[in-house]
Design an enzyme around this catalytic site. Sequence first.
Site, PDB file in Angstrom:
ATOM      1  N   GLU A   1       0.825  -1.217   0.000  1.00 29.01           N
ATOM      2  CA  GLU A   1       0.000   0.000   0.000  1.00 29.01           C
ATOM      3  C   GLU A   1       0.855   1.261   0.000  1.00 29.01           C
ATOM      4  O   GLU A   1       0.340   2.377  -0.036  1.00 29.01           O
ATOM      5  CB  GLU A   1      -0.928   0.016   1.218  1.00 29.01           C
ATOM      6  CG  GLU A   1      -2.147  -0.888   1.089  1.00 29.01           C
ATOM      7  CD  GLU A   1      -2.972  -0.562  -0.143  1.00 29.01           C
ATOM      8  OE1 GLU A   1      -3.227   0.633  -0.397  1.00 29.01           O
ATOM      9  OE2 GLU A   1      -3.358  -1.505  -0.856  1.00 29.01           O
TER      10      GLU A   1
ATOM     11  N   ASP B   1      14.881  14.704 -29.709  1.00 29.18           N
ATOM     12  CA  ASP B   1      13.874  13.743 -29.277  1.00 29.18           C
ATOM     13  C   ASP B   1      12.544  14.421 -28.961  1.00 29.18           C
ATOM     14  O   ASP B   1      12.515  15.590 -28.581  1.00 29.18           O
ATOM     15  CB  ASP B   1      14.332  13.046 -27.978  1.00 29.18           C
ATOM     16  CG  ASP B   1      15.290  11.894 -28.252  1.00 29.18           C
ATOM     17  OD1 ASP B   1      15.242  11.333 -29.360  1.00 29.18           O
ATOM     18  OD2 ASP B   1      16.067  11.577 -27.339  1.00 29.18           O
TER      19      ASP B   1
END
Length: 265
Positions: free
Chosen positions: A129, A182
């Site tokens: 969790e 890029d």
Amino acid sequence: MIQFDILTLFPEMFAGVFDTSIIGRARERGFVEITLHNIRDYAPGKHRVTDDTPYGGGGGMIMKPEPIFYAVEAILNVEIPKEGYNKLHRQGYPPIVLLTPQGQPLGQPLVQKWVTDYERILFICGRYEGVDERVRQYLATDELSIGDYVLSGGEIAAMVMVDAMTRLIPGVLGDTEATTKDSHSDGLLEYPHYTRPAEFRGHGIPEILLSGHHANLEVWRRQQSLARTLARRPDLLTATDLSEADQSFLDSLPQNPAAGEDEGD
Ligand code: SAH
């Protein structure tokens, strides 16, 4: 040279990704040093317990704070003051990144900034969790997310960040220009690429690529970038510095979602 320290319960997950191709070579050539630290090794007691049930109930397990604090203290050879690690970070100690879906979303400008600003970065990978809130409050200097979805652990997120940062270290990629063009580097998506053969199953490539006319090719690539970004990610254009030529090209495009698609033939 950047040093990455990764705190995880599953160090074995990183083999492969960190040993192969660009990251593997960058490590061999001394551009990056990656050290995996098993949080379990720092857990006190015979059973080396690293997680426990949440106070207040609710199910799932929470990673205990002590092993993570002890790990950082051992790795950096420092005692973390009660007011928190941030005090040390202000004195020059490296940032500690908690990987969490609640963190600041990672983007290329952030990756670039981290590569430029730091020589060493620690990552804490959560599991189950997540981690006890005191890790966030008194240990982490930053919280980063790789996107709005939930993974089963921070390991893959740490791999994503180390990969994205490593390829930006000058010298890691042969062609330094490659990273500046890029997608997301200048706020635009990259233009399309083709390689041999010039004809494949009857599909050709844009004439311009065979023309040898460098200036025209640059214009074509810029326009492809602009058209693609408008078609796929118009949200990016608002954040981008556009020249007058860029803007008039964009204005000339039909504002339909297919702009920039299928221009290969
Ligand atoms: N209960 C938590 C999610 C736990 S997921 C919550 O709702 O916020 C388990 C672990 O996976 C997290 O502790 C975190 O380290 C990692 N993780 C999951 N999704 C992530 C994401 N998008 N980016 C970075 N880390 C993530």
